[in-house]
Design a protein around this motif. Structure first.
Motif, PDB file in Angstrom:
ATOM      1  N   SER A 268       0.978  -1.174   0.058  1.00 49.98           N
ATOM      2  CA  SER A 268       0.065   0.151   0.125  1.00 49.98           C
ATOM      3  C   SER A 268       0.948   1.069  -0.169  1.00 49.98           C
ATOM      4  O   SER A 268       0.398   2.195  -0.836  1.00 49.98           O
ATOM      5  CB  SER A 268      -0.768   0.057   0.938  1.00 49.98           C
ATOM      6  N   TYR A 269       1.834   1.278   0.589  1.00 47.55           N
ATOM      7  CA  TYR A 269       2.899   2.356   0.582  1.00 47.55           C
ATOM      8  C   TYR A 269       3.550   2.585  -0.601  1.00 47.55           C
ATOM      9  O   TYR A 269       3.541   3.775  -0.991  1.00 47.55           O
ATOM     10  CB  TYR A 269       4.128   2.191   1.880  1.00 47.55           C
ATOM     11  N   LEU A 270       3.955   1.497  -1.247  1.00 49.52           N
ATOM     12  CA  LEU A 270       4.491   1.622  -2.642  1.00 49.52           C
ATOM     13  C   LEU A 270       3.312   2.288  -3.622  1.00 49.52           C
ATOM     14  O   LEU A 270       3.880   3.178  -4.530  1.00 49.52           O
ATOM     15  CB  LEU A 270       5.058   0.395  -3.292  1.00 49.52           C
ATOM     16  N   ASP A 271       2.278   1.839  -3.308  1.00 51.57           N
ATOM     17  CA  ASP A 271       1.147   2.362  -4.481  1.00 51.57           C
ATOM     18  C   ASP A 271       0.985   3.669  -4.211  1.00 51.57           C
ATOM     19  O   ASP A 271       0.536   4.591  -5.186  1.00 51.57           O
ATOM     20  CB  ASP A 271       0.090   1.308  -4.159  1.00 51.57           C
ATOM     21  N   SER A 272       0.888   4.175  -2.872  1.00 52.11           N
ATOM     22  CA  SER A 272       0.872   5.496  -2.605  1.00 52.11           C
ATOM     23  C   SER A 272       1.973   6.490  -3.015  1.00 52.11           C
ATOM     24  O   SER A 272       1.754   7.443  -3.577  1.00 52.11           O
ATOM     25  CB  SER A 272       0.686   5.794  -1.008  1.00 52.11           C
TER      26      SER A 272
END
Length: 436
Positions: A268-272
């Motif tokens: 999720s962090y990478l996608d954000s």
């Protein structure tokens, strides 16, 4: 009863030493060939850090240009740009995080009897040592503040330390590399990781030697240390070192360590992060972001290629041929003992007892073949190790393969002995007694 049959088997093998030696040698050669290739595959495909391999992750996202790109194309680049590495280092994702790239520098020894020589290593963050559980002989890694300031500090390998200072503890001393003085803060003990999963892009590959030294990531950038590894550049790059840093060139490896095996939060962090970068006009391909744990990363980089797997299949086929030959030899050996079997059956021995006796006899062949096969396997691995430095790393037999050698030899002998043993049990006592 087992001991009695075992002794009978040993005596039976001694009756015809030539035939016994031929059976043992055939079985041993097949086992040695199979175990040698299987050992190399076992070492190459092993989990280098099994207790936390599911908590170490490599991120991958595609920062290439839109030209010639088709949705769904696979991003093959292992590395990332300097801009992305710095951003991820400054973030708070994961329990630990580090960027790294290979470097090389000339080292000027204090000793007058030593000439200048090249040392190769890694520019990385201070989390590297705890993340990959490096063993320290002296000192420790640098403090987090050294990462931020880009201090001129270095951790060296035991091999380099002994070359420069003998058995003395060099922590606190200074060594001159690349025209700058670095203070030694730690010395790593011998650290042979197979494969070298943490830096597959190194010049020596996944099975090369350990690195000579480690310096802070920011220090290497500040001194513009020569890179020792691959670089991928697409599009225009402004002149000068700063222009290279500001470009989309990929040359940096990155690792995250999470507190648990749950990768959803990191994903999720990478996608954000990529969504924010797209707002800035970057990462325009919109390809999916990927996370690879240690074993997935080794598979993605094809550390074990198809040639290695094919070698194992070919050697297994050779073992099968050896088994067929062993079956023929056992049939010949047991067929001449039909009279003995007939007499034993007439005296009251059951087919089960005959079957057990002959099967134990083939097990004795397997044990002897296992010992000889093990010696031949060690010899084969020694010859393989002499071919190159890379092969010398993987051609090492551990206790798992040691046990596998004996188990494979005994299993092969038992399988080879099933048909001859079954044929021996079919002897009709009356016919054999009548023919005597």
């Amino acid at each position: 009863m087992f001991q009695y049959y075992f002794l009978l088997g040993v005596r039976s093998l001694r009756r015809n030493p030539a035939l016994t030696a031929l059976m043992v040698l055939t079985l041993a050669i097949g086992v040695a060939a199979s175990v040698s290739t299987l050992t190399i595959l076992h070492v190459m495909s092993g989990n280098p850090i099994p207790h936390k391999s599911d908590r170490l992750f490599v991120p991958q996202f595609d920062n290439g240009p839109l030209e010639s790109y088709k949705p769904g194309d696979r991003a093959n680049d292992q590395q990332m740009s300097y801009r992305d590495a710095v951003n991820l280092m400054a973030g708070k994702a994961g329990e630990r995080r580090t960027a790294l790239f290979g470097i090389g520098m000339p080292l000027e020894p204090e000793r007058k009897d030593m000439a200048v020589f090249i040392v190769r290593g890694i520019a990385t963050g201070g989390d590297y040592f705890n993340m990959f559980e490096t063993p320290f002989l002296h000192g420790q890694g640098w403090a987090p503040a050294a990462d931020q300031r880009g201090d001129d500090v270095v951790v060296i390998s035991r091999k380099l330390s002994e070359k420069l200072y003998g058995d003395a503890d060099p922590v606190g001393r200074r060594v001159r590399m690349g025209g700058f003085d670095y203070q030694i803060v730690g010395v790593l003990d011998t650290w042979s990781v197979v494969p070298r999963y943490q830096h597959l892009d190194s010049a020596d590959g996944a099975f090369g030697d350990e690195d000579d030294m480690y310096v802070p990531f920011a220090t290497a950038v500040r001194h513009q240390v020569d890179r020792n590894g691959s670089t991928g550049c697409q599009g225009n790059v402004e002149p000068g070192y700063q222009g290279f840093l500001d470009s989309e060139c990929t040359w940096i490896q990155f690792w995250f360590e999470t507190a648990s095996a749950d990768r959803a939060a990191l994903q999720s962090y990478l996608d954000s992060y990529t969504a924010e970068q797209r707002k800035l006009g970057r990462l325009l391909r919109h390809s999916p972001n990927k996370l690879y744990n240690v074993m997935e990363w080794l598979e993605f980089n094809k550390v074990v290629d198809n040639d290695n797997k094919l070698s194992v299949w070919l050697s297994s086929g050779f073992l099968l041929i050896c088994l067929v030959n062993t079956i023929g030899l056992l049939l010949a050996k047991f067929s001449v003992r039909a009279a003995e079997v007939g007499i034993r059956r007439a005296l009251g021995a059951s087919r089960r007892e005959i079957f057990t006796q002959f099967l134990i006899e083939t097990t004795v062949v397997g044990l002897v073949g296992g010992v000889l096969g093990l010696l031949l396997a060690f010899g084969a691995l020694s010859l393989i190790a002499m071919q190159s430095k890379t092969l010398s790393v993987v051609a090492q037999m551990d206790w798992i393969m040691l046990l596998t050698t004996f188990a494979l030899a005994v299993l092969a002998a038992v399988l080879a002995g099933l048909l001859p043993t079954w044929r021996a049990c079919q002897v009709t006592p009356a016919l054999q007694l009548k023919s005597q």
